[in-house]
Design an enzyme around this catalytic site. Structure first.
Site, mmCIF file in Angstrom:
data_model
loop_
_atom_site.group_PDB
_atom_site.id
_atom_site.type_symbol
_atom_site.label_atom_id
_atom_site.label_comp_id
_atom_site.label_asym_id
_atom_site.label_seq_id
_atom_site.Cartn_x
_atom_site.Cartn_y
_atom_site.Cartn_z
ATOM 1 C CG HIS A 33 -2.068 0.941 1.090
ATOM 2 N ND1 HIS A 33 -1.974 2.275 1.371
ATOM 3 C CD2 HIS A 33 -3.333 0.722 0.652
ATOM 4 C CE1 HIS A 33 -3.143 2.842 1.126
ATOM 5 N NE2 HIS A 33 -3.985 1.929 0.686
ATOM 6 C CG ASP A 56 -8.673 -4.441 -2.625
ATOM 7 O OD1 ASP A 56 -9.875 -4.334 -2.350
ATOM 8 O OD2 ASP A 56 -8.009 -3.533 -3.155
HETATM 9 N N1 CMC Z 1 4.162 -7.518 -4.898
HETATM 10 C C1 CMC Z 1 5.484 -7.463 -5.119
HETATM 11 N N2 CMC Z 1 6.240 -6.353 -4.940
HETATM 12 C C2 CMC Z 1 5.596 -5.252 -4.541
HETATM 13 C C3 CMC Z 1 4.205 -5.232 -4.306
HETATM 14 C C4 CMC Z 1 3.490 -6.417 -4.499
HETATM 15 N N3 CMC Z 1 2.165 -6.456 -4.278
HETATM 16 N N4 CMC Z 1 3.827 -3.992 -3.928
HETATM 17 C C5 CMC Z 1 4.950 -3.246 -3.922
HETATM 18 N N5 CMC Z 1 6.012 -4.013 -4.292
HETATM 19 C C6 CMC Z 1 7.423 -3.593 -4.350
HETATM 20 C C7 CMC Z 1 7.714 -2.740 -5.571
HETATM 21 O O1 CMC Z 1 8.125 -3.543 -6.664
HETATM 22 C C8 CMC Z 1 8.830 -1.853 -5.064
HETATM 23 O O2 CMC Z 1 10.003 -2.592 -5.005
HETATM 24 P P1 CMC Z 1 11.449 -1.869 -5.270
HETATM 25 O O3 CMC Z 1 11.600 -0.879 -4.138
HETATM 26 O O4 CMC Z 1 12.433 -2.974 -5.242
HETATM 27 O O5 CMC Z 1 11.333 -1.201 -6.611
HETATM 28 C C9 CMC Z 1 8.409 -1.575 -3.606
HETATM 29 O O6 CMC Z 1 7.644 -2.737 -3.222
HETATM 30 C C10 CMC Z 1 7.577 -0.321 -3.420
HETATM 31 O O7 CMC Z 1 6.441 -0.432 -4.251
HETATM 32 P P2 CMC Z 1 5.841 0.756 -5.110
HETATM 33 O O8 CMC Z 1 5.276 0.212 -6.390
HETATM 34 O O9 CMC Z 1 6.818 1.876 -5.212
HETATM 35 O O10 CMC Z 1 4.662 1.198 -4.148
HETATM 36 P P3 CMC Z 1 3.447 2.121 -4.506
HETATM 37 O O11 CMC Z 1 3.111 2.849 -3.287
HETATM 38 O O12 CMC Z 1 3.719 2.919 -5.731
HETATM 39 O O13 CMC Z 1 2.283 1.077 -4.881
HETATM 40 C C11 CMC Z 1 0.490 -0.462 -4.654
HETATM 41 C C12 CMC Z 1 1.314 0.664 -3.997
HETATM 42 C C13 CMC Z 1 -0.721 -0.772 -3.790
HETATM 43 C C14 CMC Z 1 -0.005 -0.003 -6.041
HETATM 44 C C15 CMC Z 1 1.392 -1.721 -4.792
HETATM 45 O O14 CMC Z 1 1.799 -2.159 -3.519
HETATM 46 C C16 CMC Z 1 0.696 -2.850 -5.556
HETATM 47 O O15 CMC Z 1 0.729 -2.870 -6.792
HETATM 48 N N6 CMC Z 1 0.041 -3.808 -4.819
HETATM 49 C C17 CMC Z 1 -0.706 -4.853 -5.470
HETATM 50 C C18 CMC Z 1 -2.060 -4.342 -5.912
HETATM 51 C C19 CMC Z 1 -2.995 -4.139 -4.742
HETATM 52 O O16 CMC Z 1 -3.150 -4.967 -3.871
HETATM 53 N N7 CMC Z 1 -3.702 -2.986 -4.752
HETATM 54 C C20 CMC Z 1 -4.693 -2.627 -3.733
HETATM 55 C C21 CMC Z 1 -4.239 -1.478 -2.886
HETATM 56 S S1 CMC Z 1 -5.254 -1.219 -1.437
HETATM 57 C C22 CMC Z 1 -6.841 -0.908 -1.968
HETATM 58 C C23 CMC Z 1 -7.037 0.186 -2.926
HETATM 59 O O17 CMC Z 1 -6.221 1.105 -3.104
HETATM 60 O O18 CMC Z 1 -8.066 0.197 -3.549
#
Ligand code: CMC
Length: 433
Positions: free
Chosen positions: A308, A366
């Site tokens: 998140h 989720d």
């Molecule tokens: N699986 C694997 N790696 C992950 C994941 C994941 N679910 N989430 C983040 N990472 C890694 C990402 O690759 C990055 O690694 P590095 O630092 O080595 O590059 C690090 O963790 C930070 O991630 P980020 O993409 O910079 O984080 P963000 O804040 O931009 O993204 C997120 C947040 C929710 C989009 C992401 O965690 C994600 O794609 N999660 C899976 C989808 C999900 O469950 N979404 C629902 C969110 S909660 C409900 C809602 O918002 O509606």
């Protein structure tokens, strides 16, 4: 006490700017950077809005490190235990908990607005039988602006209130119609003698040829999930609603934009993706293979329902929903629950894995919600629609807050331009490539 400020100096030109710091009631303060461009001629750069507060708000507070979520100051755990979705809706819209009379009046008004215009209902016939329900919901919500001309003055508080009650009342009717269209079954009209979630279940599952027996366990589970999904401060869909609404666009268009933004798998679409992922994993012995894929930067696979932007600790909503899974599955008499058991095992293994520990990736709202939706018979394609129904209240509260703010301006981000510098047009015959 002297007011806190930051001073920024451009060493090249020796110009400086003093930036005021604005404190919130709780949580981090913000640096007001409005003077940066006027005094130094620069913009701030923050792709993905990682550290940018786009507005001032009094609705919802999140402490991502501590795993805290407050609606108008009330902890979500207390609301989940003691309140109802209608009461929480009133709270988010009005800022305080309702008296008994206020709640009755609010619920009465919502019940009064549940039907949609018959012409609007006919829109569904234009969709292919296998259209995704989110496509139908976003289109039909946007089309509502063509039906309710009487409440289009966004600067009239009473008209805004009627809009709010209309959209909150009608979004379950629209969602259920999308589901019925996909099934090829007749649309079921709302029953205003039922509470919000029971009415939704009735419209989703009843058929004209036999009586439908409402399951109070399912209605209660839905009500609790809706409380947890009702608002989440400036998330992508809420920010979309604010941005679209800041142009003065009609509120149905703004809410429809929010539905579209919610659909993506990084946001509300994750609940659908989690179940697909669990089914793909199949059995616990495949978990290591999928975790390796989630850690592999060359793969697009992510562990859905994990991570998140704000929570660097347990999402408090995920904790409540995980507990709820145990209770709801038991109350529904489900003893064979392979997907829930797989999700628990996946959580356990991921939370011990260095990759997830170092990045503070925890289950989010989720991760477990789809297990409950499935248990009460909601098909996977409808999961994000369920989220949209609940979040409509949050979107409306934020839209109302923004429109009522005398300082509202159109949302218009700036950019760092890295394209070509000025060049002259070349006649087509003289172009080399
Ligand atoms: N699986 C694997 N790696 C992950 C994941 C994941 N679910 N989430 C983040 N990472 C890694 C990402 O690759 C990055 O690694 P590095 O630092 O080595 O590059 C690090 O963790 C930070 O991630 P980020 O993409 O910079 O984080 P963000 O804040 O931009 O993204 C997120 C947040 C929710 C989009 C992401 O965690 C994600 O794609 N999660 C899976 C989808 C999900 O469950 N979404 C629902 C969110 S909660 C409900 C809602 O918002 O509606």
């Amino acid at each position: 006490m002297t007011e806190k400020t930051f001073e920024l100096v451009d060493r090249a030109s020796d110009r400086k700017v003093t930036l005021p710091v604005r404190p919130g009631t709780i949580g981090p303060s913000v640096v007001d950077v409005a003077a940066l461009n006027k005094d130094l001629g620069v913009f701030t750069y923050d792709p993905g809005f990682g550290v940018t507060a786009s507005c001032e708000s009094r609705i919802t507070y999140i402490d991502g490190d501590a795993g805290v979520l407050l609606y108008r100051g009330y902890p979500v755990e207390q609301l989940a235990e003691k309140s109802s979705f209608m009461e929480v809706s009133y709270l988010l819209l009005h800022g305080s908990l309702p008296t008994r009379k206020q709640l009755e009046e609010f619920e009465g008004s919502i019940r009064h607005h549940t039907m949609i215009n018959e012409s609007l209902l006919r829109f569904f016939h234009g969709f292919h039988y296998d259209a995704h329900p989110m496509a139908m919901v976003s289109a039909v919500v946007a089309s509502m602006s063509a039906f309710y001309h009487d409440t289009m003055d966004i600067y009239n508080p009473r008209q805004r209130e009627i809009f709010a009650h209309r959209i909150i009342a009608k979004i379950p009717t629209i969602a259920a119609a999308a589901h019925k269209h996909a099934l090829g079954q007749p649309y079921i009209y709302p029953r205003n003698d039922l509470d919000y979630c029971s009415n939704l279940l009735h419209m989703l599952y009843a058929v004209p040829c036999e009586p439908y027996h409402l399951d109070p366990v399912a209605a209660q589970a839905l009500d609790l999930l809706f409380i947890l999904h009702a608002d989440h401060e400036q998330n992508a869909s809420t920010s979309t609603v604010r941005l679209a609404g800041s142009t003065g666009a009609n509120p149905y268009a703004a809410i429809s934009a929010g539905v579209s933004a919610l659909w993506g798998p990084a946001h509300g679409g994750a609940n659908e993706a989690v179940l697909a992922m669990l089914e793909q994993i199949g059995t616990a012995d495949h978990i290591p293979k999928f975790l390796a894929m989630a850690k592999d930067k060359s793969s697009h696979f992510r562990l859905m329902g994990f991570g998140h932007r704000v929570y660097k600790n347990f999402d408090p909503r995920a904790k409540i929903i995980r507990e709820m899974c145990h209770k709801v599955l038991a109350r529904l008499g489900r003893t064979d629950t392979p997907l829930f058991e797989l999700a628990l095992r996946l959580e356990e293994i991921a939370l011990k894995d260095d990759y997830f520990v170092e990045r503070k990736l925890y289950p989010n709202v989720d991760f477990y919600s789809g297990i409950i939706y499935s248990a009460i018979g909601i098909p996977r394609s409808m999961f994000t629609v369920m989220f949209a129904i609940a979040r409509t209240v949050g979107w409306v509260a934020h839209w109302q807050e923004m429109i009522a703010d005398p300082a509202m301006r159109i949302g218009r981000p700036r950019q760092l331009y890295t394209g070509p510098t000025r060049r002259d047009y070349v006649e087509i015959g003289k172009r080399t490539s």
